[in-house]
Structures are given as C-alpha cells and as structure tokens.
Write a protein that holds these residues in place. Sequence first.
Motif, PDB file in Angstrom:
ATOM      1  N   THR A  77       0.805  -1.233  -0.028  1.00 20.45           N
ATOM      2  CA  THR A  77       0.080  -0.010   0.029  1.00 20.45           C
ATOM      3  C   THR A  77       0.925   1.331   0.166  1.00 20.45           C
ATOM      4  OG1 THR A  77      -0.173   0.101   2.578  1.00 20.45           O
ATOM      5  CG2 THR A  77      -1.780  -1.252   1.474  1.00 20.45           C
ATOM      6  N   THR A  78       0.184   2.355  -0.318  1.00 18.96           N
ATOM      7  CA  THR A  78       1.092   3.573  -0.444  1.00 18.96           C
ATOM      8  C   THR A  78       0.409   4.530   0.610  1.00 18.96           C
ATOM      9  OG1 THR A  78      -0.548   4.419  -2.058  1.00 18.96           O
ATOM     10  CG2 THR A  78       1.217   3.388  -2.777  1.00 18.96           C
ATOM     11  N   LEU A  79      -0.775   4.218   1.319  1.00 18.52           N
ATOM     12  CA  LEU A  79      -1.193   4.991   2.366  1.00 18.52           C
ATOM     13  C   LEU A  79      -1.094   4.368   3.686  1.00 18.52           C
ATOM     14  CD1 LEU A  79      -4.549   6.215   0.579  1.00 18.52           C
ATOM     15  CD2 LEU A  79      -2.322   7.559   0.738  1.00 18.52           C
ATOM     16  N   CYS A  80      -0.651   5.325   4.777  1.00 14.52           N
ATOM     17  CA  CYS A  80      -0.306   4.828   6.274  1.00 14.52           C
ATOM     18  C   CYS A  80      -1.736   4.254   6.785  1.00 14.52           C
ATOM     19  CB  CYS A  80      -0.046   6.104   6.815  1.00 14.52           C
ATOM     20  SG  CYS A  80      -1.236   7.376   7.485  1.00 14.52           S
ATOM     21  N   ALA A  81      -1.695   3.896   8.088  1.00 15.34           N
ATOM     22  CA  ALA A  81      -2.674   3.229   8.538  1.00 15.34           C
ATOM     23  C   ALA A  81      -3.810   4.268   8.941  1.00 15.34           C
ATOM     24  CB  ALA A  81      -2.223   2.799  10.046  1.00 15.34           C
ATOM     25  N   ALA A  82      -3.435   5.525   9.106  1.00 13.81           N
ATOM     26  CA  ALA A  82      -4.621   6.458   9.145  1.00 13.81           C
ATOM     27  C   ALA A  82      -5.179   7.008   7.988  1.00 13.81           C
ATOM     28  CB  ALA A  82      -4.352   7.781  10.085  1.00 13.81           C
ATOM     29  N   CYS A  83      -4.342   7.377   7.069  1.00 11.50           N
ATOM     30  CA  CYS A  83      -4.869   7.696   5.332  1.00 11.50           C
ATOM     31  C   CYS A  83      -5.600   6.573   4.593  1.00 11.50           C
ATOM     32  CB  CYS A  83      -3.852   8.348   4.748  1.00 11.50           C
ATOM     33  SG  CYS A  83      -3.094   9.945   5.304  1.00 11.50           S
ATOM     34  N   SER A  84      -5.399   5.491   5.016  1.00 13.72           N
ATOM     35  CA  SER A  84      -6.117   4.191   4.372  1.00 13.72           C
ATOM     36  C   SER A  84      -7.603   4.259   4.553  1.00 13.72           C
ATOM     37  CB  SER A  84      -5.286   3.010   4.564  1.00 13.72           C
ATOM     38  OG  SER A  84      -5.370   2.618   6.000  1.00 13.72           O
ATOM     39  N   HIS A  85      -7.956   5.245   5.575  1.00  9.59           N
ATOM     40  CA  HIS A  85      -9.372   5.104   5.825  1.00  9.59           C
ATOM     41  C   HIS A  85     -10.313   6.358   5.050  1.00  9.59           C
ATOM     42  CE1 HIS A  85      -9.460   2.059   9.224  1.00  9.59           C
ATOM     43  NE2 HIS A  85      -8.228   2.485   9.275  1.00  9.59           N
ATOM     44  N   ASN A  86      -9.329   7.137   4.332  1.00 10.34           N
ATOM     45  CA  ASN A  86     -10.021   7.980   3.651  1.00 10.34           C
ATOM     46  C   ASN A  86     -10.618   7.539   2.276  1.00 10.34           C
ATOM     47  OD1 ASN A  86      -9.007  10.031   5.359  1.00 10.34           O
ATOM     48  ND2 ASN A  86      -7.433  10.695   3.921  1.00 10.34           N
ATOM     49  N   LEU A  87     -12.164   7.984   2.083  1.00  6.57           N
ATOM     50  CA  LEU A  87     -12.695   7.593   0.819  1.00  6.57           C
ATOM     51  C   LEU A  87     -12.502   8.722  -0.178  1.00  6.57           C
ATOM     52  CD1 LEU A  87     -15.955   5.434   1.630  1.00  6.57           C
ATOM     53  CD2 LEU A  87     -13.707   4.759   0.934  1.00  6.57           C
ATOM     54  N   THR A  88     -12.840  10.142   0.437  1.00  5.09           N
ATOM     55  CA  THR A  88     -13.018  11.232  -0.436  1.00  5.09           C
ATOM     56  C   THR A  88     -12.126  12.600   0.463  1.00  5.09           C
ATOM     57  OG1 THR A  88     -15.159  10.413  -1.194  1.00  5.09           O
ATOM     58  CG2 THR A  88     -14.684  12.680  -1.627  1.00  5.09           C
ATOM     59  N   VAL A  89     -11.406  12.959  -0.347  1.00 10.04           N
ATOM     60  CA  VAL A  89     -10.926  13.965   0.117  1.00 10.04           C
ATOM     61  C   VAL A  89     -11.298  15.443  -0.869  1.00 10.04           C
ATOM     62  CG1 VAL A  89      -8.930  12.993   1.043  1.00 10.04           C
ATOM     63  CG2 VAL A  89      -8.806  13.888  -1.157  1.00 10.04           C
ATOM     64  N   PRO A  90     -11.140  16.592  -0.340  1.00  7.54           N
ATOM     65  CA  PRO A  90     -11.567  17.704  -1.401  1.00  7.54           C
ATOM     66  C   PRO A  90     -10.720  17.933  -2.662  1.00  7.54           C
ATOM     67  CG  PRO A  90     -10.571  18.635   0.604  1.00  7.54           C
ATOM     68  CD  PRO A  90     -10.714  17.065   0.964  1.00  7.54           C
ATOM     69  N   ASP A  91     -11.137  18.883  -3.423  1.00  8.58           N
ATOM     70  CA  ASP A  91     -10.166  19.420  -4.553  1.00  8.58           C
ATOM     71  C   ASP A  91      -9.047  19.848  -4.212  1.00  8.58           C
ATOM     72  OD1 ASP A  91      -9.149  20.198  -6.940  1.00  8.58           O
ATOM     73  OD2 ASP A  91     -11.102  21.146  -7.778  1.00  8.58           O
ATOM     74  N   LEU A  92      -7.817  19.383  -4.025  1.00  8.78           N
ATOM     75  CA  LEU A  92      -6.753  19.915  -3.525  1.00  8.78           C
ATOM     76  C   LEU A  92      -5.997  21.084  -4.445  1.00  8.78           C
ATOM     77  CD1 LEU A  92      -5.005  16.604  -1.889  1.00  8.78           C
ATOM     78  CD2 LEU A  92      -6.679  18.248  -0.840  1.00  8.78           C
ATOM     79  N   SER A  93      -6.859  21.130  -5.606  1.00  8.41           N
ATOM     80  CA  SER A  93      -6.266  22.260  -6.510  1.00  8.41           C
ATOM     81  C   SER A  93      -6.498  23.641  -5.867  1.00  8.41           C
ATOM     82  CB  SER A  93      -6.595  21.997  -8.098  1.00  8.41           C
ATOM     83  OG  SER A  93      -7.997  22.058  -8.009  1.00  8.41           O
ATOM     84  N   LEU A  94      -7.420  23.451  -5.037  1.00  9.36           N
ATOM     85  CA  LEU A  94      -7.873  24.816  -4.557  1.00  9.36           C
ATOM     86  C   LEU A  94      -7.073  25.069  -3.199  1.00  9.36           C
ATOM     87  CD1 LEU A  94     -11.729  24.569  -4.986  1.00  9.36           C
ATOM     88  CD2 LEU A  94     -10.167  25.772  -6.591  1.00  9.36           C
ATOM     89  N   PRO A  95      -6.375  26.163  -3.215  1.00 11.66           N
ATOM     90  CA  PRO A  95      -5.443  26.448  -1.985  1.00 11.66           C
ATOM     91  C   PRO A  95      -6.207  26.255  -0.720  1.00 11.66           C
ATOM     92  CG  PRO A  95      -5.059  27.882  -3.765  1.00 11.66           C
ATOM     93  CD  PRO A  95      -6.076  27.320  -4.073  1.00 11.66           C
TER      94      PRO A  95
END
Length: 362
Positions: A77-95
């Motif tokens: 995997t590429t995500l850690c034990a905490a980040c692997s629980h994320n399903l959706t994150v916001p549009d990170l192109s917006l500062p």
Amino acid sequence: MKLFECQYCRSPVYFDNTVCVNCGYPLGYLPERFEVSALEADDGRWKALSVPELSFKSCANAQYDACNWLLPADSDTTLCAACSHNLTVPDLSLPENLANWRKIELAKRHLFYSLMRWRLPMPTRSEEPEHGLAFEFLADVQKTDGTVERVLTGHNTGLITLNIAEADDAEREKRRVSMGEPYRTLLGHFRHEVGHYYWERLVRDRGNTDRYRQLFGDETQDYGEALKRHYEAGAPADWQAAFVSAYATAHPWEDFAETWAHYIHMVDGLETARSFGIKVRPAAKGADQLAVEVDFQPYAAANAQDLVDDWIPLTVAINSVNRSIGQPDFYPFVLSPPVIDKLQFIHEIIHAEPPTAVAPTA
C-alpha cells in the motif's frame, strides 16, 4: 499525547513534527511503534534511527505536506494506517481546500493515535466494505441556480462525513457561537463522530445494550424527532446534573458520542500532562484536594474514577491560567456522578476489547 525525542540530538519533538528544529533531521511517525523517529535517506527509502534495521517509506499524502506517518518500505500500500481510511478528499487544486485538509488530517491522526493505543478495531472499507471505518471530507457545493448544497457533518454505519469548512477557524467559531456551544474543535468532531461508530461495534454488536440503556436511555426513540425537539426547545435547565454537555441531552446516541469524546479528551490530556511532568500543588490553605500528579499511564488506567480524580484538579488549574490571560476556560464542563458512571461504562467497553496490536505501556 506522548512527548517524543529526536534520536539524533535528543531534543524533544512533537507528534506532528516533520523536522527536528534543533538538528534539522527529518522526522516521521511509526504508528506500530507509537514513536516519532529521526530519519536518514537510504536508497530511496527511510532508515529510522529508532529501528535502524528496518526500512520505511512515507505515506503518499506526505507529498501534500498532509501526513508524517511512515509504513514499511515493502508494503503493498501507499497510504499509512490513518490515511488508508479516507474515501474522499476535497479538490486539492484549490489552495483553501488544501490548507483545510491539512488541518483535518492532523486532527484525524491524533484521533487514530488514541484508537491504536487501545488496539480498537478499525477495519478499512477494503476489509469490511459495508461497515469499515471510513472518512469523506467534503465542501459545500455552489449550484448553477445560486443555491448552496450544504455538507452535514455526521456518521452513517462507519462512514464519517466532515464539512471541510470546520477546519476554517473563523467559520468554526461562528458555528460554535450560533449553536451556543462552549467548545468546538476539529479533534472534538472526530472523537464525537467516531463514538457513534464504536457504539455500533462495542455496544450494539457486543451485547452491551442493556447496561447502556440503564445509563444513557433508550436509543430506539425517534432520532430525527429528538434532534428537532432539542433544536427547538434546547436542553433541560438542569442538564449538567446528568449530562456532560447540553447536546448530550438530545438523544441517547448523542449522549454516548459526547461522553465517548470526553473520555478521550481526559485520557489524552492526562497523558500529555504526565509526559511533561506537570504537577499541581496549590499554595492556598485548604486546597489540598486540588493537588495532582499523574503518576500512572492514563491509556491503561484501572477505572474512570482514577482518571477523573486527576483530571478535575488539572483542569481547574489550567482554567485558572486561561482566565489569567483573558482566555475562556480550557475545559468548561462539569463531571457529575451520573456522567462519571457513563465514563466508567465507556472505559469498560474499551478495555474489554481483545487486543489487535501491541500498545506501549510507558
């Protein structure tokens, strides 16, 4: 929260640090070891000075400066034990979204620190597609007709949704004031919402509903109607006699989630005080009951009363310091005997859970 140490220069470092400010060494958190470690680059990997025989890699979200956790270099995997629980994150192109998301991830990692210390079950949606613990971090949507589709923070069978506007300090304070709350933080949101998840896992699914109902009430009463009634009429005038917060009076589910959050506040706050060697020795005569030194590991406390006995004097002292500099109380809550009974119930169901990992005792 523990106080950590840079293995290179022995300076104190903190949970969210990515660089030691004293020696400049990069830092990363090893969740399986509950340790922040100084790092050395090693052929595209990291060598942790705390365990030099092992190799690690950064969580993929480190590229956004949103995570300092590490995972084994040979992990699939590429995500850690905490980040692997994320399903959706916001549009990170917006500062503004990126800035808010970084704050959200820090609070979420702090939550996971506690969950992992207690070795609580936290399967991902990959492991349990229907009921795994997962997160969606969403923004309000401006529609073409000018209306706004609001994102509501909440929990539904393991899925926790958080409006990223809660990471904006001004917006969160505005909401706190409008809702008449004494306290509103990102970490508090996470601890509250995950309480709903663990009600399902540790109360409903573990056969603890009878004792729960004796303490918190019957959760089968209509939830929507209960919330409507609460927002229209507010909490009873004497709510502090049996509830940790006004919102806890809305419904037994909310009472549990609020009390669950306060249990974690108390344990993690006491561990921080212990890590810093904080002692309270009031100079006033007759104030011996306010003397305290946290001389046990709060995450392994024998019972809730031991936690409360140290927590109350500590919060009285810190509340007084805050008032001395014109700040609101650090902990503006009352822990009445019925609330302590509820805290004890939460203590028991947490510590009855079979271990799934090795947690430190120090």
